[in-house]
Design an enzyme around this catalytic site. Structure first.
Site, short mmCIF file in Angstrom:
data_model
loop_
_atom_site.label_atom_id
_atom_site.label_comp_id
_atom_site.label_asym_id
_atom_site.label_seq_id
_atom_site.Cartn_x
_atom_site.Cartn_y
_atom_site.Cartn_z
N ASP A 48 0.54 -0.96 0.38
CA ASP A 48 -0.31 0.16 -0.40
C ASP A 48 0.55 0.67 -0.22
O ASP A 48 1.52 1.44 1.07
CB ASP A 48 -1.00 -0.13 1.35
CG ASP A 48 -1.93 1.06 1.24
OD1 ASP A 48 -1.72 2.18 0.42
OD2 ASP A 48 -2.40 1.12 2.11
N SER A 133 2.24 13.08 -18.19
CA SER A 133 1.12 13.11 -19.38
C SER A 133 1.72 14.53 -19.90
O SER A 133 2.17 15.82 -18.90
CB SER A 133 0.01 12.82 -18.73
OG SER A 133 -0.44 13.65 -18.51
N TYR A 145 -5.26 16.33 -11.50
CA TYR A 145 -4.26 15.53 -12.12
C TYR A 145 -3.23 16.34 -12.60
O TYR A 145 -2.20 15.51 -12.86
CB TYR A 145 -5.31 14.41 -13.17
CG TYR A 145 -4.83 13.79 -14.15
CD1 TYR A 145 -4.22 12.70 -13.62
CD2 TYR A 145 -4.30 14.67 -15.46
CE1 TYR A 145 -3.78 12.00 -14.54
CE2 TYR A 145 -3.54 13.90 -16.15
CZ TYR A 145 -2.91 12.02 -15.91
OH TYR A 145 -2.74 11.79 -16.77
N LYS A 149 1.28 15.81 -11.91
CA LYS A 149 1.77 15.33 -13.27
C LYS A 149 3.13 16.25 -13.59
O LYS A 149 4.54 16.46 -13.97
CB LYS A 149 1.38 15.44 -14.66
CG LYS A 149 -0.13 14.07 -14.44
CD LYS A 149 1.03 12.76 -14.23
CE LYS A 149 -0.13 11.22 -14.01
NZ LYS A 149 0.62 10.69 -13.76
N THR A 180 -4.79 0.50 -23.10
CA THR A 180 -5.48 -0.54 -21.71
C THR A 180 -6.77 -1.27 -22.24
O THR A 180 -6.96 -1.47 -22.89
CB THR A 180 -5.70 0.51 -20.55
OG1 THR A 180 -6.96 0.82 -20.55
CG2 THR A 180 -3.82 1.51 -20.01
#
Length: 275
Positions: A48, A133, A145, A149, A180
């Site tokens: 974890d 990304s 997000y 990044k 994916t």
């Protein structure tokens, strides 16, 4: 002597494909996941990544079993609750989205990098790679997000300053659209305006990373943000079906984020810096 790699978050998706490609290329490959699963041939360890002690145990296990670590791929990531964080504006989302997108998507990468750097600097060689990304160049998915990044790119740049002279390299990779299993299962031809036919296979990313780690000019990229599709073109690496994936650099506004440009940017200069 076998090369040793660790891919965090390697039970599925991008991490699973990267680990599979590394195994195929002869790496002794460890992967972490919450349930201790990974691709065939990899050594899967339960972890974890919000538990610093559990992360330390992973690196202790690698050190005691393999005696070295040549490559860290920081890929551990967690989605916000309900995944609604990728559709609603930030002020309509709970603030604890921070705990996944920053707490895992950024902090976990830093913690793993600390442990990897201790092993690598002692050995005098190694590569720390952040899976980033184009969301650090333009808006993608959500505010948090993009923040995570961009921070990964800056982290690699600043780590490179402190790693100078140690033989260890830190980079950040901008991945394009990834084919994916989940995305392919949707039965769509494009996503967010990008063609799935020209997207990247997870294994493609792994082959690029493996080749980059063995590049004799690797140190020249220390601290840089690089584009996997453009590296694939440079190294002659293609997708599983033989197609070269497209770089998304143009649609997201051009040149690299790190290192900052020191002279007026041109298309040729941007290509030189990021490939």
């Amino acid at each position: 002597m076998s090369r040793v790699a660790l891919v965090t978050g390697g039970s599925r998706g991008v991490g699973h494909g990267i680990a599979r490609a590394l195994v195929d290329d002869g790496w002794t490959t460890y992967v972490t996941s919450r349930h201790g699963t990974g691709p065939d041939g990899a050594i899967a360890l339960p972890c974890d990544h919000t538990d610093d002690a559990a992360v330390a145990e992973v690196f202790d296990r690698i050190a005691s079993t393999s005696g070295q670590l040549d490559l860290l791929v920081n890929n551990a990531w967690a989605a916000p609750k309900g995944f609604g964080g990728f559709s609603d504006p930030f002020w309509k989302r709970p603030v604890d989205d921070w705990d996944t997108l920053i707490g895992v998507g950024l902090r976990a990468h830093y913690v793993s990098s600390v442990h990897a750097a201790r092993l690598m600097t002692e050995a005098g060689q190694g590569l720390i790679t952040n899976i980033s990304s184009f969301g650090s160049r333009g808006h993608l998915h959500s505010v948090l997000y993009g923040m995570s990044k961009t921070a990964l790119d800056k982290m690699a740049a600043d780590m490179a300053v402190e790693l100078k002279g140690t033989g260890v390299t830190a980079i950040s990779l901008w991945l394009g659209l990834i084919r994916t299993e989940l995305l392919l299962s949707l039965g769509i031809d494009e996503f967010a305006g990008f063609s799935l036919q020209r997207a990247e296979d997870p294994e493609f990313v792994g082959r690029v990373i493996s080749r980059l780690a063995q590049d004799p000019d690797l140190a020249a990229h220390n601290g840089h943000t690089l584009v996997t599709a453009e590296l694939g073109g440079r190294y002659g690496i293609v997708n599983n079906d033989g197609t070269p994936p497209d770089s998304h650099r143009g649609p997201f506004g051009g040149g690299p984020l790190f290192p900052p440009a020191t002279e007026p940017d041109t298309g040729d200069r941007a290509r030189e810096d990021i490939s």
